[in-house]
Scaffold this active site. Structure first.
Site, PDB file in Angstrom:
ATOM      1  N   ARG A 181       0.726  -1.234  -0.293  1.00  0.00           N
ATOM      2  CA  ARG A 181      -0.032  -0.054   0.070  1.00  0.00           C
ATOM      3  C   ARG A 181       1.024   1.243   0.155  1.00  0.00           C
ATOM      4  NH1 ARG A 181      -2.200  -3.613  -0.736  1.00  0.00           N
ATOM      5  NH2 ARG A 181      -4.497  -4.747  -0.454  1.00  0.00           N
ATOM      6  N   SER A 236     -11.317   0.280   2.723  1.00  0.00           N
ATOM      7  CA  SER A 236     -10.661  -0.594   4.243  1.00  0.00           C
ATOM      8  C   SER A 236     -10.078   1.106   4.580  1.00  0.00           C
ATOM      9  CB  SER A 236      -9.143  -1.004   3.439  1.00  0.00           C
ATOM     10  OG  SER A 236      -9.557  -2.323   3.275  1.00  0.00           O
ATOM     11  N   GLU A 274      -5.213   4.485   5.900  1.00  0.00           N
ATOM     12  CA  GLU A 274      -5.156   4.369   4.094  1.00  0.00           C
ATOM     13  C   GLU A 274      -6.183   5.636   3.342  1.00  0.00           C
ATOM     14  OE1 GLU A 274      -5.897   1.215   0.527  1.00  0.00           O
ATOM     15  OE2 GLU A 274      -5.649   0.492   3.149  1.00  0.00           O
TER      16      GLU A 274
END
Length: 381
Positions: free
Chosen positions: A176, A255, A361
């Protein structure tokens, strides 16, 4: 005689003022953009950036709005919606070189590659947003990452104004993560991405949950790309990780926290604290995944639930998804501050109980650094 000074760049065509941003994000919160431009071509992106430089305006780039949290005050300067379109490909042997504009819808691109029989993106089905976000976040799901198959990212360098191509090595992809989130954060405005896919290649089935679902639904030992895409979409639908009308959990950023990756020492400490907290069910093992040499990943959703935040836990207009503990949901009327407050509650509970620091995130737009720096620090290492 001296030549006359060059004329300043003209204001971007179609520029709008005080444009609400909440409807342009999947979370549905946040204030307006002081100025807003939707650029549909690379030339329009260049022109907009040149005008903003001349006006000394900060430029905030907005993609599909699926992985952002906009501040309640909105965003000053100019918000640039990069909507560059276009898809083309070339074939050489069993390899397909596919280039897409940053504004192309991500899932539509994945669907096209599956239909054509080009392997490499099938497990990334159903992820909302645009192609331009894929390299920034190095989006991933079910054992596959965009960085596995990205070969070049094309961006406009805000320093020089030139369009440059950054190869895979230069992108510095991680879990990520990428150079676009770290060392080169804010430097490039991405306008296109090139992928290398395998014509007639096998589907990637590396994730245990996906493998079980395929077997349970009767797929053979070598499922097709279409079967894998269908399975991924069904798994995401069960978790409300698809943006679908009528879903009570639809107003989310997907998420909200990154799954923490820990070095061996940090993982040993976290495991000891988890055992001491007596949160493992009888016969249950701590879920963990190898995340590179000497590193272990623990599912953030598991930590959140074991810290006392079950699916559906609410805090006024904000809550966890009823189907997945990793998604923070705007239940209606939430503000960005409501979202941050609830996220901090979760972060603090997990840290206090297990010693693991969760990091969000979504990209934070319009916030002053001091407003979010405690929340968006680096993951536990």
């Amino acid at each position: 005689m001296r030549p006359p000074p060059p004329e300043p760049p003209r204001a971007p065509e179609g520029m709008l003022f005080d444009v609400p941003l909440a409807p342009r994000t999947t979370l549905g919160v946040g204030g307006p953009a002081a100025r807003y431009v939707e650029a549909r071509t690379e030339e329009a992106v260049h022109e907009t950036l040149a005008w903003a430089r001349n006006q000394r305006l900060d430029v905030t780039v907005l993609g599909g709005g699926s992985n952002v949290l906009v501040a309640d005050r909105g965003v000053d300067g100019l918000v640039l919606r990069v909507a560059v379109s276009g898809v083309n490909h070339a074939m050489e042997g069993d390899r397909v070189t596919l280039t897409a504009g940053a504004g192309e819808p991500w899932d539509a691109l994945v669907a096209m590659t599956v239909e054509q029989g080009w392997a490499g993106l099938e497990c990334l089905s159903g992820i909302p947003g645009d192609v331009g976000a894929a390299p920034i976040q190095n989006i991933g799901a079910y054992g596959q990452e965009a960085g596995d198959v990205i070969t070049f990212v094309y961006g406009i360098d805000r320093r020089s104004g030139a369009t440059v191509g950054i190869d895979r090595l230069g992108c510095r992809f991680g879990y990520r993560d990428s150079v676009f989130k770290r060392r080169a954060s804010g430097r490039f405005v991405i306008v296109g991405v090139t992928f290398s896919l395998q014509r007639g290649g096998s589907a990637a089935v590396r994730y245990a949950e996906l493998d079980r679902h395929l077997r349970d639904t009767g797929a053979g030992p070598s499922p097709s790309l279409a079967e894998v895409r269908k399975a991924v979409l069904e798994l995401r639908r069960r978790k409300s990780m698809l943006v679908e009308a009528g879903d009570e959990n639809a107003r989310s950023a997907g998420s909200f926290f990154v799954n923490p990756t820990l070095d061996e020492a940090a993982f040993a400490e976290a495991r000891a604290r988890i055992v001491a907290a007596n949160v493992l069910e009888p016969g249950e093992n701590l879920p963990q995944f190898v995340a590179g040499p000497g590193r272990v990943k623990i599912p953030a959703a598991w930590l959140i639930e074991r810290a006392g935040f079950k699916k559906g836990t609410g805090d006024g207009p904000v809550g966890l998804s009823t189907r997945h503990a990793l998604a923070l949901v705007n239940r209606g009327g939430a503000t960005a501050e409501d979202i941050l407050r609830f996220a901090r509650r979760i972060r603090d509970a997990v840290l206090a109980r297990f010693g693991v620091r969760l990091v969000p995130e979504p990209v934070m737009l319009g916030f002053r650094p001091e407003e979010v720096e405690d929340l968006v620090g680096h993951p536990t290492t």
